[in-house]
Scaffold this motif. Structure first.
Motif, PDB file in Angstrom:
ATOM      1  N   SER A  85       0.840  -1.212   0.000  1.00 57.02           N
ATOM      2  CA  SER A  85       0.000   0.000   0.000  1.00 57.02           C
ATOM      3  C   SER A  85       0.876   1.263   0.000  1.00 57.02           C
ATOM      4  O   SER A  85       0.520   2.276  -0.612  1.00 57.02           O
ATOM      5  CB  SER A  85      -0.930   0.008   1.216  1.00 57.02           C
ATOM      6  N   GLN A  86       2.028   1.184   0.671  1.00 56.85           N
ATOM      7  CA  GLN A  86       2.941   2.338   0.703  1.00 56.85           C
ATOM      8  C   GLN A  86       3.602   2.544  -0.658  1.00 56.85           C
ATOM      9  O   GLN A  86       3.858   3.675  -1.063  1.00 56.85           O
ATOM     10  CB  GLN A  86       4.020   2.119   1.770  1.00 56.85           C
ATOM     11  N   LYS A  87       3.835   1.451  -1.356  1.00 57.33           N
ATOM     12  CA  LYS A  87       4.435   1.539  -2.691  1.00 57.33           C
ATOM     13  C   LYS A  87       3.548   2.389  -3.602  1.00 57.33           C
ATOM     14  O   LYS A  87       4.036   3.255  -4.339  1.00 57.33           O
ATOM     15  CB  LYS A  87       4.614   0.132  -3.267  1.00 57.33           C
ATOM     16  N   GLY A  88       2.246   2.176  -3.508  1.00 52.96           N
ATOM     17  CA  GLY A  88       1.300   2.958  -4.309  1.00 52.96           C
ATOM     18  C   GLY A  88       1.342   4.435  -3.982  1.00 52.96           C
ATOM     19  O   GLY A  88       1.261   5.297  -4.873  1.00 52.96           O
ATOM     20  N   ILE A  89       1.498   4.753  -2.692  1.00 45.83           N
ATOM     21  CA  ILE A  89       1.560   6.163  -2.272  1.00 45.83           C
ATOM     22  C   ILE A  89       2.809   6.824  -2.852  1.00 45.83           C
ATOM     23  O   ILE A  89       2.762   7.945  -3.356  1.00 45.83           O
ATOM     24  CB  ILE A  89       1.564   6.273  -0.728  1.00 45.83           C
ATOM     25  N   VAL A  90       3.948   6.127  -2.771  1.00 49.12           N
ATOM     26  CA  VAL A  90       5.218   6.701  -3.236  1.00 49.12           C
ATOM     27  C   VAL A  90       5.210   6.891  -4.763  1.00 49.12           C
ATOM     28  O   VAL A  90       5.704   7.896  -5.270  1.00 49.12           O
ATOM     29  CB  VAL A  90       6.414   5.822  -2.796  1.00 49.12           C
ATOM     30  N   ILE A  91       4.632   5.924  -5.474  1.00 48.36           N
ATOM     31  CA  ILE A  91       4.597   6.034  -6.946  1.00 48.36           C
ATOM     32  C   ILE A  91       3.578   7.100  -7.383  1.00 48.36           C
ATOM     33  O   ILE A  91       3.847   7.881  -8.293  1.00 48.36           O
ATOM     34  CB  ILE A  91       4.270   4.662  -7.581  1.00 48.36           C
ATOM     35  N   GLY A  92       2.435   7.160  -6.697  1.00 44.01           N
ATOM     36  CA  GLY A  92       1.423   8.167  -7.030  1.00 44.01           C
ATOM     37  C   GLY A  92       0.621   7.789  -8.266  1.00 44.01           C
ATOM     38  O   GLY A  92       0.913   6.816  -8.952  1.00 44.01           O
ATOM     39  N   ARG A  93      -0.381   8.591  -8.539  1.00 46.26           N
ATOM     40  CA  ARG A  93      -1.275   8.338  -9.677  1.00 46.26           C
ATOM     41  C   ARG A  93      -0.477   8.403 -10.985  1.00 46.26           C
ATOM     42  O   ARG A  93       0.138   9.415 -11.290  1.00 46.26           O
ATOM     43  CB  ARG A  93      -2.385   9.393  -9.657  1.00 46.26           C
ATOM     44  N   ARG A  94      -0.492   7.310 -11.710  1.00 50.26           N
ATOM     45  CA  ARG A  94       0.228   7.193 -12.986  1.00 50.26           C
ATOM     46  C   ARG A  94       1.705   7.597 -12.872  1.00 50.26           C
ATOM     47  O   ARG A  94       2.270   8.188 -13.781  1.00 50.26           O
ATOM     48  CB  ARG A  94      -0.450   8.052 -14.053  1.00 50.26           C
ATOM     49  N   GLY A  95       2.277   7.310 -11.714  1.00 52.97           N
ATOM     50  CA  GLY A  95       3.710   7.568 -11.527  1.00 52.97           C
ATOM     51  C   GLY A  95       4.063   9.023 -11.273  1.00 52.97           C
ATOM     52  O   GLY A  95       5.249   9.389 -11.252  1.00 52.97           O
ATOM     53  N   SER A  96       3.041   9.867 -11.007  1.00 55.42           N
ATOM     54  CA  SER A  96       3.299  11.314 -10.882  1.00 55.42           C
ATOM     55  C   SER A  96       4.170  11.647  -9.669  1.00 55.42           C
ATOM     56  O   SER A  96       5.068  12.485  -9.741  1.00 55.42           O
ATOM     57  CB  SER A  96       1.973  12.081 -10.781  1.00 55.42           C
ATOM     58  N   ARG A  97       3.928  10.960  -8.560  1.00 54.06           N
ATOM     59  CA  ARG A  97       4.685  11.257  -7.340  1.00 54.06           C
ATOM     60  C   ARG A  97       6.157  10.843  -7.513  1.00 54.06           C
ATOM     61  O   ARG A  97       7.068  11.570  -7.138  1.00 54.06           O
ATOM     62  CB  ARG A  97       4.032  10.500  -6.179  1.00 54.06           C
ATOM     63  N   LEU A  98       6.353   9.659  -8.084  1.00 52.35           N
ATOM     64  CA  LEU A  98       7.721   9.159  -8.292  1.00 52.35           C
ATOM     65  C   LEU A  98       8.494  10.101  -9.222  1.00 52.35           C
ATOM     66  O   LEU A  98       9.679  10.393  -8.998  1.00 52.35           O
ATOM     67  CB  LEU A  98       7.670   7.749  -8.888  1.00 52.35           C
TER      68      LEU A  98
END
Length: 306
Positions: free
Chosen positions: A250-263
């Motif tokens: 679940s944390q991986k999803g937060i760090v990557i963000g929507r369509r990779g925007s956060r990463l």
């Protein structure tokens, strides 16, 4: 001419007391990551202040805290080990916060050291309070002497952000060092390995803007780093392949963000910081990995260098 002095001073304090910001300000460049998130510092970072009459090595340590994980226990051990190796301990007591149980616990732990270094009380964040509040804060700091059986060599208000009294603090710390030779070559400002500095800059970029539960769960591992071969000398490019490590999917999803925007944001921010500090253009390849409950697993902690 005055005798040359050299030695070590470390800054301690509760998490988020301004230790890393103060370290960077005294050294004159960024060597320690500073974030609004508590417990950002995870390694001992040494910054070197070079003067004609002295060499002061400033050590930024993690904040002493009540550990909830094996990582927390190891960070506290790191802090205590550092205390026994320095000439001066600067206790950071933020002027905009009341002195509380965490501060008195910290100072009482230092008081138990068999061979206690000289102690300096540093009222950090002095730009955030008025004169009356500062006077009250300084009196409260002084009262700790009788309460805890210690003696402050100096009590000094400073603001690293506003640049207030930094030269005075450096003079006071240097004055408490023993006479001794230069410890590091001229011009050196840190003994931190470049790979560790790069990993920390990536982690700093990742910490900005993530949800509150995430900061302690993020670690960064440099998988590969080096200058790209076949480049002309006047056009170097540093290749950095790194993994951000979290504890749950679940944390991986937060760090990557929507369509990779956060990463993507983290990568851009970290790349600019790395380029600014190392002075070399950077290609940064970032991945996110899950290492389940890595903060509680001795094998994972060893692998990550804790």
């Amino acid at each position: 001419m005055a005798e040359f002095r050299s030695g070590f001073a470390c800054f301690v304090g509760r998490p988020n007391a301004g230790k890393s910001t103060l370290t960077n300000a005294l050294v004159g460049t960024k060597i320690a990551i500073a974030s609004s998130k508590p417990q950002t510092t995870r390694h001992v970072v040494r910054g070197i202040v070079n003067r004609e009459d002295a060499q002061l090595v400033v050590i930024d340590t993690p904040g002493l805290h009540k550990p909830r994980t094996l990582l927390g226990e190891r960070l506290n051990d790191l802090v205590r080990d550092t205390w026994s190796e320095v000439d001066v301990i600067g206790v950071c007591l933020p002027a905009d916060q009341r002195i509380g149980p965490g501060d008195t616990f910290l100072v009482s732990e230092i008081a138990k050291l068999p061979e206690r270094p000289r102690l300096v009380a540093i009222a950090t964040k002095s730009d955030l309070v008025g004169g009356d509040r500062m006077a009250e804060h300084l009196l409260r700091i002084q009262a700790l002497e009788a309460e805890l059986g210690i003696e402050w060599a100096e009590i000094v208000p400073v603001s690293a952000v506003a640049g207030q009294q930094l030269a005075l603090l450096t003079d006071l710390l240097v004055g408490l060092l023993p006479p001794g030779p230069q410890l590091y070559p001229d011009g050196e400002i840190s003994d931190e390995p470049e790979e560790q500095l790069v990993a920390e800059l990536i982690r700093e970029a990742a910490l900005e803007g993530v949800r509150d539960e995430l900061p302690h769960s993020i670690a960064v591992e440099i998988d590969e780093m080096g200058l790209r071969p076949d480049r002309p000398e006047d056009k170097p490019l540093l290749d950095v392949y790194a993994s951000m490590i979290v504890e749950r999917e679940s944390q991986k999803g937060i760090v990557i963000g929507r369509r990779g925007s956060r990463l993507k944001e983290v990568g851009q921010s970290a790349r600019h910081q790395i380029q600014a500090i190392l002075g070399t253009p950077v290609y940064l390849d970032l991945k996110v990995k899950v290492l389940k409950d890595w903060q509680r697993d001795a094998k994972h902690l060893n692998r990550l260098g804790f």
